[in-house]
Design a protein around this motif. Structure first.
Motif, PDB file in Angstrom:
ATOM      1  N   LEU A  95       0.852  -1.182   0.000  1.00 11.55           N
ATOM      2  CA  LEU A  95       0.000   0.000   0.000  1.00 11.55           C
ATOM      3  C   LEU A  95       0.893   1.238   0.000  1.00 11.55           C
ATOM      4  O   LEU A  95       1.771   1.382   0.858  1.00 11.55           O
ATOM      5  CB  LEU A  95      -0.913   0.021   1.230  1.00 11.55           C
ATOM      6  N   PHE A  97       1.195   5.447  -0.095  1.00 13.94           N
ATOM      7  CA  PHE A  97       0.556   6.754   0.119  1.00 13.94           C
ATOM      8  C   PHE A  97       1.456   7.839  -0.457  1.00 13.94           C
ATOM      9  O   PHE A  97       2.616   7.978  -0.069  1.00 13.94           O
ATOM     10  CB  PHE A  97       0.345   7.009   1.612  1.00 13.94           C
ATOM     11  N   PHE A 101      -1.898   9.143  -4.855  1.00 14.82           N
ATOM     12  CA  PHE A 101      -2.914   8.341  -4.159  1.00 14.82           C
ATOM     13  C   PHE A 101      -4.096   9.223  -3.759  1.00 14.82           C
ATOM     14  O   PHE A 101      -5.270   8.851  -3.937  1.00 14.82           O
ATOM     15  CB  PHE A 101      -2.283   7.692  -2.922  1.00 14.82           C
ATOM     16  N   TYR A 537      -6.056   6.346   3.903  1.00 13.00           N
ATOM     17  CA  TYR A 537      -4.992   5.377   3.588  1.00 13.00           C
ATOM     18  C   TYR A 537      -4.841   4.347   4.710  1.00 13.00           C
ATOM     19  O   TYR A 537      -4.793   3.133   4.456  1.00 13.00           O
ATOM     20  CB  TYR A 537      -3.680   6.132   3.374  1.00 13.00           C
ATOM     21  N   GLN A 540      -7.276   1.414   5.087  1.00 14.13           N
ATOM     22  CA  GLN A 540      -7.190   0.303   4.141  1.00 14.13           C
ATOM     23  C   GLN A 540      -6.320  -0.855   4.642  1.00 14.13           C
ATOM     24  O   GLN A 540      -6.293  -1.912   4.032  1.00 14.13           O
ATOM     25  CB  GLN A 540      -6.625   0.803   2.805  1.00 14.13           C
TER      26      GLN A 540
END
Length: 765
Positions: A95, A97, A101, A537, A540
């Motif tokens: 993931l 950021f 994003f 963010y 998630q």
């Protein structure tokens, strides 16, 4: 699965993207850890690096990265992840950021955000099916990547084969006209359009002749065939041999037979006296009586005249025929004048023909010498050498005609090739090309079949993956809801902001950003946007069935536009939620946030950490151009919580060496250094200019105007803006560093000494 625990180990290479021109770490000396911090000023390529991580997350190169961008990561399992065959081996575990994003997930003007899906636990059976579908998908994904990698490798191997074979054709067929355009793209059509066998393989001799032909820039000139003799050799030769053994015989008076060498002289003298009606001999003065005249006339009648004429004619003919032979010999073209394809045959035939002509020439020279002697003494019967007596004109002529015929065949081929030069060169190239393709045919078949096989396997694996993905998504849709995501996001936003004025509400498309009064949350502050985006963010981390302990979190400056209090809260939130992640990589340009992360990452909690810096240096060939590389964090930034020590070392070394790899930083860095120094050395002054002027320092070695130029530079307050270029030349910037160091040394000598010790340099310049 094993690759669920795979993380980033090293950035092996990165180039072709802005200031990332040539970063290399081939030996893997700069290893990422579970906790990795990357610090860099603005303009050093931090955002670009975050887009590389985002490209891996999305499985495709981000649109904001240039097409020339190239990078390679080495993962913890030893595999290489490359931009040339980009894939995401981490699946949902990665993931990222960054600003991209935020732009992808939020439409601030419409107060809309993308949904975050959480899996419900409504039915155990449905969840079990979903888990099984996830497992099947992961297996299919692994097989798909493996099959795709095998296909890519097979295609590359075949491509390398094409390049190698095309290069070999060009090397064996040295022709600008035909060979240079023959590249790897021609290999497959060539094999597809024809069948090659051992019959196409050339012998070394044939290969050499084709290469010689191709090496010729233009056709060699046409040649003239060698004609036959223009004189009847056998008959003439026989008459000459008879003439040599003949003499005037009884027609001569006895007294002249003993003085043969005077015969011609006497004959010519008689004719001269008769022609001029002379009655007295010009030689002896005696009277030429009628009786004496008749006597001489009987001795030199018409038979004598004919005999002398024959000797003279033979001499002349011999000279003419010898000249003809010499001309024929000299007119024979040299081997290098022949077309390459017939040079080998010419090399054999020409010497034999030359030898044949030369042999006859030697006989003619012998004959000429005998005839010359005969003309001087007509009554002489010379001794004829045995080899001349044994010489057979018939044998010589047969040999000559055989050699001449063979030579003319060569000349004819030469002339024919002269007329068809371009066509012959093209054919020679095709023969060499076919020769190479025939030799490489077995490898072609093997590699081509391997590509077809791996492509078939990859296609089947991709179909299986697509079906597994569809099944997974169908089961996911049946048990997931973004309502749960909204609840978790709202709790985090409230905690972050300290109030509940902003929240998200589910909609069919995702989330609607709302105010407490029920209206869309328009005109959000930059701080509110940053808070919403970062909370979005972090929410998630457990969405889509993820487990925090498996995650790789890449976070690029989550504190933009935040004040000190909000920055501290953002750090606290990030630290708490990423604590158990498999790997956390934080990128920042903010010195205070960097220090927070540095302190957290270097805690002795049993988890290793890595501290890096984006080192952006000026290029020697163009000081206005820069290049970034990832390096271990500078000791002075790592060990101290302010930038002052790092700036001091940077300015001190530039002042002493008169040069710097960071010259673009020098003007702002010099001013920032002096701002910090004068804030403590002149605390009663309200601005930088006043602080410099109030100390009473008089520079002795450097021009005070260099410091005045620094006053005109806008202060950036922190190191965040050091990378922006002020209007100072390199020379002015160096002079400013010298003046700044002298100013500090004069103003506070003990401070200067202490800083030199910290920087591990001598106090003396």
């Amino acid at each position: 699965m094993e690759n669920e625990l795979t993380v980033f180990r090293t950035l092996k290479s990165f180039s072709g993207a802005g200031v990332w021109k040539a970063h290399l770490d081939p030996k893997g000396e700069h290893e990422f850890s579970a906790k990795t911090l990357i610090y860099g000023f603005n303009g050093t390529g931090k955002t670009t690096l975050s887009r590389v991580f985002a490209s891996i997350e999305r499985g495709e190169i981000e649109s904001r990265l240039p097409s020339s961008c190239s990078f390679e990561f080495v993962l913890s399992d030893g595999t290489t992840l490359s931009s040339k065959a980009l894939q995401n081996p981490f699946a949902k575990r990665l993931l990222v950021f960054n600003q991209d994003f935020i732009e992808r997930n939020f439409q601030w003007d419409n107060s809309v955000a993308e949904p975050i899906f959480y899996l419900s636990e409504q039915t155990i059976e449905a969840k079990a099916k979903y888990d099984a579908a996830i497992h099947d998908f992961d297996d299919a994904d692994t097989r798909d990547h493996t099959a795709k990698a095998a296909e890519i490798k097979a295609i590359k191997t075949l491509g390398d084969f094409k390049t190698r074979v095309a290069k070999r054709v060009r090397e064996l067929a040295p022709s600008q006209r035909y060979s240079q355009s023959f590249d790897a793209r021609k290999i497959e059509p060539s094999y597809s359009g024809a069948t090659y066998s051992t019959e196409n393989i050339l012998s070394p001799k044939d290969l050499n002749s084709r290469q010689a032909l191709l090496a010729e820039a233009e056709a060699r000139p046409s040649l003239t065939e060698l004609g036959s003799l223009t004189f009847p050799l056998a008959e003439w030769w026989q008459s000459q041999m008879a003439l040599l053994i003949s003499s005037p015989g009884s027609i001569l008076a006895e007294e002249f037979r003993h003085h043969g060498t005077a015969l011609t002289w006497v004959s010519e003298g008689l004719h001269y006296h008769e022609a001029n009606e002379l009655n007295t001999c010009l030689l002896c003065g005696s009277t030429l009586t009628l009786e004496r005249r008749k006597y001489l006339a009987r001795s030199f009648d018409s038979r004598w005249e004919s005999f002398i004429h024959d000797i003279k004619a033979s001499n002349d003919n011999c000279s003419d025929y010898l000249a003809e032979l010499r001309a024929a010999y000299q007119a024979l073209p040299k081997e290098v004048e022949l077309q390459a394809s017939v040079q080998v045959d010419g090399k054999v035939t020409r010497p034999m023909l030359e030898g044949n002509i030369a042999a006859l020439g030697r006989r003619f020279k012998q004959l000429a010498e005998l005839l010359t002697a005969k003309s001087l003494n007509p009554s002489l019967v010379p001794e004829i050498p045995a080899d001349l007596v044994a010489f057979s004109t018939a044998d010589w002529f047969r040999e000559f005609e055989a050699y001449r015929s063979a030579w003319n065949v060569i000349v004819s081929s030469h002339n024919r090739e002269h007329l068809e030069f371009s066509k012959r060169q093209e054919h020679a190239f095709e023969e060499i090309r076919d020769h190479v393709l025939a030799e490489e045919r077995s490898d072609w078949i093997s590699l081509f079949e391997n590509v077809a096989s791996t492509a078939s396997i990859a296609k089947a694996a991709h179909v299986t993956l697509r079906e597994a993905r569809q099944k997974r998504d169908q089961l996911s849709d049946s048990i997931r809801t973004h309502g749960a995501g909204a609840d978790k996001l709202n709790k985090m936003i409230t905690s972050y902001l300290g109030h509940g004025d902003i929240s998200v509400r589910t909609s069919n498309e995702g989330y609607q950003l709302m105010r407490a009064d029920g209206k869309p949350a328009a005109q959000l502050s930059e701080g509110e946007k940053a808070a919403l985006a970062f909370c979005f963010y972090l929410t998630q981390f457990e969405a889509e069935g993820r487990k925090k302990k498996d995650l790789i979190a890449v976070i690029d400056d989550p504190i933009s536009s935040l004040d000190t209090s909000a920055r501290t809260h953002a750090f606290s939130l990030m630290s708490r939620i990423t604590k158990d992640c498999r790997q956390t990589i934080v990128l920042t340009h903010n010195i205070s946030f960097m220090n927070m992360v540095k302190r957290e990452f270097t805690k002795k909690d049993g988890r290793p950490s890595s501290l890096f810096q984006l080192e952006c240096v000026s290029l020697a060939q163009n000081p206005n151009d820069r290049s970034t590389r990832l390096t271990p964090m500078n000791r002075l930034i790592k060990d101290y919580n302010t930038e002052y020590h790092y700036l001091f070392e940077l300015i001190l070394m530039a002042s002493r060496t008169g040069a710097s790899d960071h010259h673009y930083l020098l003007p702002n860095a010099t001013r920032k250094l002096l701002e910090i120094f004068t804030a403590f050395s002149a605390p009663d002054q309200t601005n930088f200019a006043a602080s410099l002027g109030s100390t009473g320092v008089q520079l002795k070695k450097n021009d005070p105007k260099a410091l005045e130029r620094l006053v005109q530079i806008e202060s950036h307050g922190t190191m965040d803006g050091l990378a922006s270029l002020p209007a100072l030349t390199v020379e002015e910037a160096i002079r400013a560093t010298k003046a700044a160091i002298e100013f500090i040394q004069i103003r506070d000598k003990q401070h200067f000494k202490a800083m030199c010790r910290v920087c591990q340099v001598s106090e003396d310049a």
